[in-house]
Structures are given as C-alpha cells and as structure tokens.
Design a protein around this motif. Structure first.
Motif: not given
Length: 983
Positions: A54-56, A586-588, A617-618, A663-665
């Motif tokens: 989901v990050g991608h 991503g900020q990480d 964010q994640l 980010l809430k999916l």
C-alpha cells in the motif's frame, strides 16, 4: 454503439493499459507542445525483490496524478522508472532458492558463479513489481526502466539495457576518493551476524523484548575502600556503607571482557572518592584479571541503575563515543558470525598487553584490534552461550550484587514475601534469603529486518564518505530555498540530521552489488581506479588484490537522478530533464535517501537533484494502526484492485493525501469511491439516453448558452478546474480530490442532471440542442479533470461517448478563465434555487417528514429577484423539494418551520403532519444519552493517565469518536430548536 450498462474494471484495465503502452502514451515528451517546459519525476526505486504494497500504491498514485496532469497540459514530461538491486534482500532470495532446489550454496559456488545465479534470478523474477505497478495505471516511461546494477560485471545485457549505472557509480567513487571524500577506517557499525555484513540503521528493527539487567561488583584495585553514601534531594543521608567495589549494571555481560573503563557522571558525589582509581573486571582467569580506570563523562545517568557504566567501545554506540572522548582502547570480542573470537595470541599474553595499555602504555588502533581478550576457555562460543558462562563464573565467585529473594525487580523469579506478624503472619527468625540481583525488564533489542537475528554493534574496517565535507551545500540548498521540503516540519528534521552528521558507512560485506574499486598490494597500500588495469598501472610489478566488499545500495541509489539520465555522458535527457522537479517519498527515508541524493548530486555535478521534496507518512489502517502481518490488518492493494478496481483505490489514496496528515486506509471508503465512479458512468448513460453524444466531437471551448442552468454549470466547471489546478500546484492532493468529488457528484450528477431534465424532455428544439451540447462539454470536462486520478474509467467513457481524435490520456487540459466563463446572474439564481431546495430538504429530514410526502409551503415576503427565480424554476423546486403548493400569507400559521432565503422567507406548516410532542420527547431522550457518552469520552481524554499510557491509536480513536458525537449533538440540538419554534 450503445454504452455498456456498467464499467467492467477487470476487463477494461488490462485492455487500456496495453493500448496506452502500444501507443507510446507514457514516453518522455509524449503530448508535449513545441517549446514546452519540462517536468520530471524520479520514481523512488523499489527493491527488485519487492511486491507492491500500500505504501507503493499511495506513493506512485500521487506521482501519477502529477505526471498525467502535466502531460495533458502539454508539458514535456518524464516519469523515470527503475529498480534497486537491493543487496541483502536479493542475495537472501537467491540463497533461499539455491537451498530449496538442492543446488550448491553461495560459498560452494564461489563469487563469480553465485553472481551468475543472481542475474538469472533477476531475469526471471525481477520484473514482478513492474507488472504489479502497471495494474495501478501508473504512466511511467517503461521503455526507460533503469536498474542500479546495469553495466556491472555479469550483466547479460552488457550494459545496454538502460543507462550504464555501474560505470556512473564507480566513477563517482573514484572521483570522491581522489578528492579525499572517501576513506577506509575502523568505526562502530550495525553488524548482522547472519549475513556477516554491516547494515544501515534503516535495516535495523528495534523491538521491545523481555530482557535482564545483571548487577555486578567491580572490585577496587589493591582492596581499596571508600564510603558510599546515598542522599535524598534535600541532602539527607538515606544509606551509607563502606565499599571495596563499584557496582555496574549490564544487559550484555559477555561484553564485559572488552571493557576499557568504568564511567560515572562528573557531578555524582557517590563516586567522587574513587574517580581516577582502578577497578578489576570480575571475569576471566584470576591471575590475569585486568584493571581498568574509573573515569568521568557526561553520558552516565546518575538516576539509572547504579549510575556507573562499563565502557565497551567496540560493542556499544554510546560507549564508542565515550571511548573516543576519553582515549579508551576499544577491544573487539566477536567474529563476523557473532561468536567469541578464537584468533590471536593466548589470553594471558593479550591480557598482559591490555593491562600495560591501561597503565598508560602507548597503543595504536590497529594493535588493539589484534588483542583477543576472550579467555581461552570461552573462545569460539556463541555470544549468548558465552553470556551464560560469564554470569555463572561471576556469580560463583561472589561478585554478583545480591538482593532479597522477594525483590520485585526480579520479576517472575521473585519469591512471594511472607505475611508480617502484625498482619496475621508467623514470626520469622531466619535471615533473609539473598539472591543475585538480575532485574527482569523490557529492553529494546536491535534485529536485522531481513535476517531476524540480534544485531551486534561491531568495530570493523569499512569504507566511509566523509559526510561533514559534503554536507554544507546540501544544507545551504534548503536554507536558501533552492530545494523546498514540504511539509515544513521535514526541514527541521533535515537540518537536525545534517547538522549532526556522522561519517557515512558505504561498504557491505556482500557479493551482490558494486564491488569497491580499490586494490591492495602485499604491503596493504591502496590503489583506487575504475578498472583493474588502471590500478595495475598505478602499481607496476606488484601483485594486487581487490577489496571484496561492495557498496551500500544507498550509495548507488544516491546517484539515482543523474545515473538514470545517462550521466557521466552528457545525454539529451540529462540536458533536458535535470534538475528534476519534485520527489515524492516517505518521510522515513528523508535522511537515508533524500539527504544523500542532495549531498551526492551537489558533490558530483554541483546542482540540486530536485526543487521540491514532498514527504508523506506511512499508510495505516482505518484505526490509524501500523499495518503488520501479526495484527492481521495488512491491506493488499492488488486484492483491492481485483475487488473494487484501480480507480477506486487511486481516488481513495489521493483523497487522504493531506499535507502531513495521518494516512488511514479503509475498505469502506474505497467502496464509496467505486460508487463515485458508478455515479459518473450513470450520468454519461443518462446523457446518451437523451441524445447528448449523437454527433459529439471533443470541444475545448464551451458552447454558447442562454438557459440559466447551462450558463451556471459552465461557470461552475471553470471554477472547479481553477480550484484543482491551484491544489495540485501546491501539492494539496486531497483538496483536488475533494473539489472534484463535490463538483462531479453534487453539482453535475445531482443538480445539473436534474435541472437539465425539463430542458431535454420538455424544452423547445433550440434549448434541447443547447443543453445537449453543454452537457456533453461539461461531462467531457469531468472526464478530463478526473483522468489523472481515475484514468481507467475516464478513458473508457471517453472512448464510448463521441468521436475522439486522440485518447483521453493526451487530451488538452482546460485553461479557460473562471472569470471569463462565470455568469454572475446565473450563478446567483441557481445558488438561490439550490439553497431553497437544500433548506426544505434539511427541515424535512430534521422534522422526520416522510420522504415521499408532498407538503405545502407558505411565503410571507419575497423580493423581485426571488420571485423571478421562483417563476423560472418553480417546477424544478417543487419536484426536488416535494412541495405540492405555494401560498403567500400575511403571517405563518402556528407549527410552521421558517426557511430564510436571500430576499425572502418561506415556511413549512408541519403541525398537522408530525406529532411535535412525540418528536420533542424522542430528541430529548437521544440528547440525554448522547450527553452521557460525550461526558465519558471527555473524561477519558482529560485523564492524564489515559493520554500517556494508552496506545496512540486508541487515544486518536477516542478523539475521533468524541468529535463525531459532538457533531451529532450539534445537529440534534438544531433540530430540537426548530421543534421549539413549532410550539
């Protein structure tokens, strides 16, 4: 041919993707106008081993929105795709494959044969994530797919499959080495004993585990004693005794063998009498026990443990800094596999030399590294077995700090305390039972994210970039605004990291990667060159051996912007697209990748790699929790695509992309946006059924319009286009999505479709034809503006709704001025009409008037503009608001709900339609229940213990629940106030 009744995403997505690619729609410069400006985005290269998560999906969707938008504007675009060779991950996958298929392992094959296997694996499996990415509709220039190992020895393409990234990496290493920016040195690194390599902080997973803290006595040299005093904050003596030792606490007793000192805080008065004295490490053969100094340093925390810290510089990052400050020798105790060293001279010789160093003898770093201070009987043991042995030996000698068996610090090992006689228990005569003080406590343990084994801080020879020498321009670029980081909070993190930067370890003890281009002669002299032939020319007649290490993948990916564009060759792409425009990531990895790209590009080509960095964010689940397999809340984007279609997932991703937001999916939200696509499809079918698409060809300018509703919707369309452009220009993706959703669903599919029905069905030929053309233009504009976010359904509708000279992906983005197209009179009238209908609907809903019931409406006053608006739109208003009549009255009868509009006052007489008393009682009961719920939620949030001890996601969920209930309370109170008007 008639439109399909529904959109078949599964069938259409694959067909449209193939059509786009076959037509070259995504190639660099596709659809660019002559002399157009450029816009370039670099894809953060996913690992070649990776699968789409989901990050991608989130990250790539945002990039695709920008690139499709710019491409439709006629800008010369390039979205550069590629893959990272992922050193550890790929080597692990290939070793697993060899083992599962019964083939010889890595070491049996040897380096050259093993790398052949890696290239074979890459050819077979390395394109998995590319095919998955295409299912999202990402419009990268797939013909330019880059790979960070292209051109390396063994590459089957011989360096022709994309830019020769290997040559670029090697050139940069050699150039930086020759400038003194890269050097070889011994520093502490994260060491993975499974893979036997250094790894980056990002590859370390710190987990809280059940651990222990052992307390031991380090006897003072020569039996010396001192008075140990504990005091409270006011200076009162709490405890005092004569001691001949200093107590330390450790979670890793096996590292005591390499202690170089014991440190205490300079202001810790308890140990003031023994600072500068020597103490004995309480392990190893008695006749060769080492004495180490007691020193002061700011690092020890006086309130943690005993306040005294053993300093083992070769196996702890904090100790390493203390040792560097104090000139303390750092003794390495373990080999590359995490076992206690078995090399070097016997222990007695090593210990003797170490004692001389402790007594002040001069030493070198190289000499200290040769000294193996592991006692002979512990050599070769696994580090955790050695830990058990060390603890047992110290305890047997009586040098463990003791405590009562009932001490709660012992955790489960503590014995339950007997009941005191005063509380009904029996008198105790025996002495208290004493046991070694081994605290049971949670500790943070570093694990390799790939290997799963405990990471060992290890002092090893590695290659480093002298980051302090190249960091200045990267800091200045952000400070002066040449590169902007959004949200701004990212800039503070960027400055903090770069202003406190340490040397960057760039070597890895792997086989898969860019091998370090340095050779050594028999005397250890270094020769850095781009090839072995060049190195040999630097050392004629000498036998050279190449450094076996490879470069960290962060080093090669740090050159991603210029390497993918063909540097060091001065390619047309390099001249046209560099510097690139925006990096979305991503900020990480702000430090691990973004900052390093800034440093590397500025050091190599003296230019920033991009003008904007957008950090996100994640992606978390709907409750704000991090997704993980153990929680069972992982959302697979490909499963979502299978169930709901790619467009619904993409719109959801864009809609939740608020700058800096969590980010809430949620699958429910995704389902809702699939319904949004269905709404658009049905609007286009409605248009088809009313002849809108007959003979239609794409028109950039709106058709002439005379009907108020047509003039209104044209202005609204131009207005939302300006709003979307402004939002995307500012990277406010969610604002663009929300504006389009409100416009397409609300104003087009609901209001305009309804308003158009009388014109299409009952209007004269001229009005019908005008409305057909306006509706066709408006829906075309909807498809164009939605295309960057929802490419599949919009492209399919585009192909089914008229004669098109080109695909939607290359349609012209509108640039009409909202000021030129907006009609103030039409806007005012339709706003008035919509406002009246909304007011009636709201009042009916609040008063719980049956949905299908036609109700009368009364009027006390209305100005001329309002009367004209009513007369022109009476049929629409009565139909949509379910009004059966309008009567003008001098005053409202009792039981009338008042509806104020611009220029007048309407009313709904409801006294004979609803039971006012019953409705009041229902609302009062509901409000009372709601008040209790709100009070409970506020109480929890105002409780400091809840805010500090509850999981972050639980606190966030409680706040959300409170906000929802407060919003519901506001709505119900408004309804209750309206009921009060009725008497």
């Amino acid at each position: 041919m008639a439109m399909d009744k529904t959109f078949d995403a599964a069938e259409a997505e694959a067909r449209l993707s193939a059509a786009w690619e076959a037509a070259g729609c995504f190639r660099a410069g596709a659809n660019a106008r002559p002399g157009a400006e450029t816009f370039c985005i670099m894809l953060p290269p996913p690992n070649v081993t990776g699968s789409l998560h989901v990050g991608h999906a989130f990250n790539h969707t945002l990039m695709d929105v920008l690139i499709r938008w710019k491409r439709m504007q006629g800008v010369d675009t390039l979205w550069q795709p590629g893959l990272d060779h992922a050193g550890i991950a790929t080597q692990l996958q290939v070793e697993k494959l060899l083992a599962s298929t019964g083939q010889p392992g890595r070491r049996e094959l040897g380096r050259e044969k093993f790398l052949e296997k890696v290239w074979e694996w890459k050819a077979q499996y390395g394109g998995t994530i590319v095919m998955q990415d295409k299912r999202l509709g990402t419009s990268m220039d797939w013909d330019r797919l880059a790979f960070t190992m292209t051109g390396a020895p063994g590459d089957p393409s011989g360096g022709t499959d994309g830019p020769n990234f290997h040559d670029a990496v090697i050139k940069v290493f050699v150039d930086m080495y020759n400038k003194g920016l890269i050097y070889r040195g011994k520093r502490l690194v994260n060491w993975d004993p499974h893979f036997e390599t250094a790894i980056s902080d990002l590859e370390v997973e710190n987990l809280e585990v059940d651990g222990h803290m052992w307390h031991f006595k380090y006897p003072l040299a020569g039996g010396e004693t001192y008075t140990y005093v504990e005091r409270d904050a006011d200076g009162n003596v709490l405890f005092e005794e004569e001691r001949d030792y200093i107590s330390i606490a450790t979670t890793r007793p096996e590292t005591m063998l390499g202690d170089g000192a014991v440190a205490v805080h300079p202001e810790d008065e308890r140990y003031a009498p023994i600072i500068g004295k020597l103490c004995e490490i309480p392990v190893g053969p008695k006749e060769h026990r080492r004495l180490i100094p007691i020193i002061t340093d700011e690092y020890p925390d006086r309130n943690f443990g005993s306040g005294a810290v053993k300093i083992t510089g070769a196996h702890d990052f904090n100790d390493y800094q203390v040792a560097k400050r104090g000139g303390i020798p750092m003794y390495r105790l373990m080999d590359t596999r995490g076992q206690m060293r078995a090399d070097g001279a016997p222990y007695d010789q090593a210990a003797t030399r170490a004692q001389a160093i402790a007594n002040g003898a001069e030493f070198t770093e190289a000499e200290v590294d040769t000294l193996n201070l592991v006692p002979d009987h512990l050599r070769g043991l696994d580090r955790f077995e050695a830990r058990n042995r060390v603890v047992a030996e110290i305890t047997a000698e009586g040098l463990a700090v003791m405590t009562e068996a009932t001490d709660p610090r012992l955790g489960k090992a503590a014995v339950k305390a007997p009941v005191e006689p005063s509380e009904g228990g029996e008198m105790r005569t025996e002495d208290a039972q004493l046991v070694p003080l081994v605290e049971a406590k949670k500790i943070m343990q570093p694990f390799g994210d790939r290997s799963g084994v405990v990471i060992e801080p290890m002092l090893t020879d590695q290659w480093f970039v002298d980051a302090a020498k190249v960091v200045g321009p990267a800091l200045d670029a952000v400070r002066t605004g040449r590169t902007r980081i959004i949200p701004e909070s990212g800039e503070k993190v960027y400055y903090h990291w770069l202003e406190n930067i340490e040397p960057w370890c760039i070597s890895r003890q792997l086989w898969w990667g860019h091998q370090i281009p340095v050779w050594f002669d028999e005397d250890g002299r270094e020769y850095c060159a781009a090839s072995e032939a060049d190195a040999q020319a630097m050392a004629p007649g000498k036998t050279l051996t190449r450094d076996p290490d490879v470069l960290d993948t962060w080093f090669s990916s740090g050159l991603w912007p210029i390497g993918t564009l063909g540097w060091p060759e001065q390619t047309p792409e390099m001249a046209k697209y560099f510097p690139t425009d925006v990096l979305i990531t991503g900020q990480d990895i702000l430090f691990f990748w973004v900052a390093r790209m800034m440093m590397m590009q500025l050091a190599v080509v003296d230019e920033v790699p991009f003008h904007t960095v957008y950090l996100h964010q994640l992606v978390r689940d709907e409750k704000g929790q991090k997704m993980s397999k153990t929680r069972g809340n992982v959302i697979d984007p490909l499963q979502i695509v299978d169930e709901f279609g790619a467009d619904a997932l993409r719109f959801t991703m864009v809609q939740m992309a608020a700058l800096g937001g969590v980010l809430k999916l949620s699958t429910e939200r995704i389902k809702g946006y699939r319904n949004f696509g269905t709404k658009l499809w049905n609007a286009c079918r409605f248009a088809e059924m009313n002849g809108v698409w007959e003979g239609h060809a794409t028109q950039s300018a709106p058709p002439p319009a005379t009907a108020t509703v047509n003039r209104w919707i044209i202005g609204e369309t131009a207005r939302v286009r300006a709003e979307v452009d402004a939002a995307l220009d500012a990277y406010r993706f969610n604002d663009a999505a929300n504006a389009l959703y409100a416009f397409v669903w609300g104003k087009v599919c609901d209001w305009y479709v309804e308003f158009s029905k009388p014109l299409l069905m009952d209007g004269d030929d001229a009005i019908r034809a005008e409305t057909q053309k306006v509706m066709a233009w408006v829906l075309d504009q909807c498809l164009i503006m939605l295309h960057p976010i929802m490419p599949f359904i919009t492209e399919e509708l585009w192909g089914q709704t008229g004669t098109r000279t080109r695909m939607l992906v290359h349609a012209d983005w509108p640039d009409d001025s909202a000021a030129d197209l907006a009609d103030a009179d039409a806007d005012r009238e339709m706003t008035w009409v919509i406002g009246l209908i909304d007011s009636v609907r709201s009042a009916r809903a609040q008063m719980r008037v049956p949905a299908g019931l036609q109700v009368p409406m009364v009027l006390t006053e209305l100005d001329a503009a309002g009367r004209e608006a009513w007369s022109r739109n009476e049929a629409l208003i009565r139909k949509l608001a379910r009004i059966d009549s309008l009567t003008e009255v001098p005053s409202f009868p009792k039981g009338t709900v008042t509806l104020a509009v611009e220029g007048g006052i309407f009313g709904l007489p409801l006294a004979d339609i609803i039971d006012v008393a019953e409705e009041k009682a229902r609302l009062d009961k509901t409000l009372q229940k709601l008040a209790k719920e709100i009070g409970g939620l506020r109480g929890r949030l105002n409780n400091p213990n809840f805010a500090t001890s509850a999981p972050e996601e639980v606190v966030a969920e409680t706040r959300e629940n409170l906000a929802l209930r407060e919003e519901e309370e506001t709505t119900l109170k408004a309804a209750r106030a309206r009921l009060a008007e009725l008497g």
